[in-house]
Design a protein around this motif. Structure first.
Motif, PDB file in Angstrom:
ATOM      1  N   GLU A 111      50.053 -24.692  17.324  1.00  0.00           N
ATOM      2  CA  GLU A 111      48.974 -24.763  16.186  1.00  0.00           C
ATOM      3  C   GLU A 111      48.390 -24.696  15.101  1.00  0.00           C
ATOM      4  OE1 GLU A 111      45.123 -25.492  16.210  1.00  0.00           O
ATOM      5  OE2 GLU A 111      45.115 -24.233  18.787  1.00  0.00           O
ATOM      6  N   LYS A 151      50.956 -28.328  13.566  1.00  0.00           N
ATOM      7  CA  LYS A 151      50.096 -29.695  13.433  1.00  0.00           C
ATOM      8  C   LYS A 151      49.542 -29.644  11.980  1.00  0.00           C
ATOM      9  CE  LYS A 151      45.863 -28.532  14.654  1.00  0.00           C
ATOM     10  NZ  LYS A 151      44.530 -28.533  15.026  1.00  0.00           N
ATOM     11  N   LEU A 152      48.880 -28.903  11.063  1.00  0.00           N
ATOM     12  CA  LEU A 152      48.497 -29.685  10.121  1.00  0.00           C
ATOM     13  C   LEU A 152      49.801 -29.977   8.708  1.00  0.00           C
ATOM     14  CD1 LEU A 152      46.486 -28.123   7.917  1.00  0.00           C
ATOM     15  CD2 LEU A 152      47.380 -26.559   6.716  1.00  0.00           C
ATOM     16  N   VAL A 155      50.578 -33.804  11.617  1.00  0.00           N
ATOM     17  CA  VAL A 155      49.567 -33.852  12.759  1.00  0.00           C
ATOM     18  C   VAL A 155      50.129 -35.941  13.508  1.00  0.00           C
ATOM     19  CG1 VAL A 155      47.689 -35.206  11.304  1.00  0.00           C
ATOM     20  CG2 VAL A 155      47.368 -33.884  13.573  1.00  0.00           C
ATOM     21  N   GLU A 156      50.699 -36.590  12.961  1.00  0.00           N
ATOM     22  CA  GLU A 156      50.705 -37.946  13.086  1.00  0.00           C
ATOM     23  C   GLU A 156      52.034 -37.671  14.273  1.00  0.00           C
ATOM     24  OE1 GLU A 156      51.351 -37.041   9.980  1.00  0.00           O
ATOM     25  OE2 GLU A 156      53.321 -37.257  10.142  1.00  0.00           O
ATOM     26  N   ARG A 190      50.701 -36.987  17.584  1.00  0.00           N
ATOM     27  CA  ARG A 190      50.060 -38.129  17.978  1.00  0.00           C
ATOM     28  C   ARG A 190      51.184 -39.072  19.400  1.00  0.00           C
ATOM     29  NH1 ARG A 190      45.581 -40.677  17.152  1.00  0.00           N
ATOM     30  NH2 ARG A 190      45.115 -42.572  18.432  1.00  0.00           N
ATOM     31  N   THR A 196      41.118 -39.817  17.040  1.00  0.00           N
ATOM     32  CA  THR A 196      41.820 -39.696  15.756  1.00  0.00           C
ATOM     33  C   THR A 196      43.643 -38.567  16.140  1.00  0.00           C
ATOM     34  OG1 THR A 196      40.708 -37.537  15.374  1.00  0.00           O
ATOM     35  CG2 THR A 196      39.493 -39.300  15.000  1.00  0.00           C
ATOM     36  N   ASP A 197      43.883 -38.784  15.147  1.00  0.00           N
ATOM     37  CA  ASP A 197      45.449 -37.200  15.166  1.00  0.00           C
ATOM     38  C   ASP A 197      44.591 -36.367  15.515  1.00  0.00           C
ATOM     39  OD1 ASP A 197      46.848 -40.100  14.370  1.00  0.00           O
ATOM     40  OD2 ASP A 197      47.554 -39.154  13.097  1.00  0.00           O
ATOM     41  N   ASP A 198      43.636 -35.525  15.105  1.00  0.00           N
ATOM     42  CA  ASP A 198      43.702 -34.366  14.703  1.00  0.00           C
ATOM     43  C   ASP A 198      42.835 -33.815  16.464  1.00  0.00           C
ATOM     44  OD1 ASP A 198      44.010 -32.446  13.217  1.00  0.00           O
ATOM     45  OD2 ASP A 198      42.100 -33.536  12.294  1.00  0.00           O
ATOM     46  N   GLU A 199      42.544 -35.084  17.317  1.00  0.00           N
ATOM     47  CA  GLU A 199      41.901 -34.861  18.472  1.00  0.00           C
ATOM     48  C   GLU A 199      43.120 -35.000  19.420  1.00  0.00           C
ATOM     49  OE1 GLU A 199      37.117 -36.530  17.853  1.00  0.00           O
ATOM     50  OE2 GLU A 199      39.041 -38.135  18.374  1.00  0.00           O
ATOM     51  N   ALA A 240      46.427 -34.539  19.114  1.00  0.00           N
ATOM     52  CA  ALA A 240      47.283 -32.611  18.970  1.00  0.00           C
ATOM     53  C   ALA A 240      46.606 -32.191  19.726  1.00  0.00           C
ATOM     54  CB  ALA A 240      47.265 -32.526  17.400  1.00  0.00           C
ATOM     55  N   GLU A 241      45.021 -31.642  19.402  1.00  0.00           N
ATOM     56  CA  GLU A 241      44.171 -30.891  19.618  1.00  0.00           C
ATOM     57  C   GLU A 241      44.527 -31.256  21.562  1.00  0.00           C
ATOM     58  OE1 GLU A 241      43.529 -27.979  19.655  1.00  0.00           O
ATOM     59  OE2 GLU A 241      42.913 -27.785  17.200  1.00  0.00           O
TER      60      GLU A 241
END
Ligand code: NAD
Ligand code: FE2
Length: 382
Positions: free
Chosen positions: A288, A291-292, A295-296, A299, A313-316, A318-319
């Motif tokens: 967590e 991630k910042l 983030v790619e 993926r 998205t990359d964020d999704e 990562a989640e």
């Protein structure tokens, strides 16, 4: 890309029934009086017999005094056995604990000073004793790394010897060796292997070579670990775990591991949690945090995990990765939360003060951490 120098055991022998390939290697390396280094769990499981049955033509002995997360004193005791028995080679048969002890003995038995002189990076001058490593867990990857980890009971911390002289001459990685693993060991050492792959992939020192190893390792382990846990006899799952942990070992042996391992060490040193369990407790929380920064790259992990992410998205993505890690740890019954292990909340600042010293690993981590960040991660993992 900067210059990199890929390290491994000198020879890798892998696959189902690879354990039966020991004898030609013993002959090739000229061992007449090998010392087999193992622990009582491996001995009593009967798995050791796959190895010792091949040694009837030589004058071998067994040292079975290794304990999990082994202490410095075990290196001394085992080296005494090696020297007084006038042994001429070492065969490690066990998890990371037995392999790490054997690697230390291999460099310490011919060192004419005290053991502590070898701690740290690059302090070992030579190794002339042949060394074969045969993992029985999947696993630490110790069979292909240039590091040995020991617990220092007095200082309540983990210490390491880092030297290319620790790299074994031969690693034999065979699924039949891990079939007798208790479920809890399958789970903890399996998560450790996955963390090696993930941290190597996110490392500041990752290369295209370590990426290829790390992503394949993630792909194998994420699928095989729940299966090996659910059915220890599933030889295909054991083989995928053996291959995955070896590839993860090669990846992190060259790219390094990061903050998960750095924060896990004080838990092992002070509270004697199994190495894989400490990693599992911290893994989703460090992810967590990281991630910042990259983030790619998350993926890429989602792809290795087989997550359907085309429309995310990359964020999704990562989640998804972080959720999958929580679920994996729950599936293999590793309790979540430091509080489940009787660690007082008041100890978190001391743990953070220990972890910030592990610069050797923190410098590999994609996102920088200061003391307050580390304490916040321990709190999140509490
Ligand atoms: N050198 C490295 O590169 C490296 C990397 C990661 C971890 N480590 C170290 O490795 C150690 C942990 O190793 P581990 O997770 O492999 O566990 P381990 O070697 O400590 O073994 C754990 C338990 O499992 C039992 N066991 C292992 N294999 C078995 C089998 N096939 N059948 C029955 N019982 C079996 C052992 O008897 C022991 O009781 C820690 O000290 C950790 O710091 C080293
Ligand atoms: Fe590890």
């Amino acid at each position: 890309m900067t210059v990199s120098n890929f390290k491994s055991a000198h020879r890798l022998i892998t696959g189902y029934q690879a354990s039966s390939e020991l004898w030609p290697q013993v002959q090739r390396l000229g061992m007449q009086r090998p010392l087999v280094i193992t622990d009582r769990g491996v001995l009593q499981s009967g798995t050791l017999k796959l190895i010792t049955d091949q040694l009837n033509a030589v004058d071998y002995a067994i040292y079975d005094g290794v304990t999990p997360e082994p202490e410095v004193a075990i290196v001394e005791a085992c080296t005494d056995t090696f020297r007084t028995g006038e042994h001429d080679g070492l065969i490690a048969v066990g998890g990371g604990s037995a392999m790490d002890i054997a690697k230390c003995v291999a460099v310490y038995a011919q060192h004419d000073g005290p053991l502590h002189e070898l701690f740290g990076e690059g302090q070992v001058r030579q190794r002339n004793i042949p060394l074969i490593a045969i993992p029985t867990t999947a696993g630490t990857g110790s069979e292909v790394t240039n590091i040995s980890i020991l617990s220092d009971a007095e200082q309540q911390m983990k210490k390491g010897i880092v030297s290319d002289h620790l790299l074994p001459d031969v690693a034999i990685v065979a699924p039949e060796m891990s079939q007798s693993c208790p479920r809890s060991v399958t789970a903890a050492s399996g998560v450790d292997a996955l963390v090696h792959a993930i941290e190597a992939y996110l490392s500041n020192f990752a290369t295209p070579i370590t990426d290829a190893l790390a992503t394949k390792a993630m792909e194998l382990i994420i699928r095989a670990l729940p299966k090996a846990f659910a059915n220890p006899e599933n030889i295909q799952a054991r083989e995928d775990m053996a291959t995955g942990s070896l590839m993860a070992g090669l990846a992190f042996g060259n790219a390094g591991v990061g903050a998960v391992h750095a924060l896990a060490y004080p838990l092992g040193g002070r509270y004697h949690l199994a190495h894989g369990v400490s990693n599992a407790l911290l893994l989703p929380h460090v992810m967590e945090w990281n991630k910042l920064a990259c983030v790619e790259r998350f993926r890429g992990i989602a792809v290795a995990f087989g997550e359907p992410i085309d429309n995310l998205t990359d964020d999704e993505a990562a989640e998804r990765v972080i959720r999958r890690l929580h679920r994996l740890c729950a599936d293999v019954e590793i309790p979540a939360g430091l509080r489940s292990f009787d660690i007082p909340e008041s100890a978190l600042p001391e743990l953070a003060a220990e972890a910030i010293k592990v610069d050797r690993l923190l410098r590999n981590n994609p996102r920088k951490l200061v003391l307050a960040d580390i304490e916040a991660i321990y709190r999140a993992a509490y």
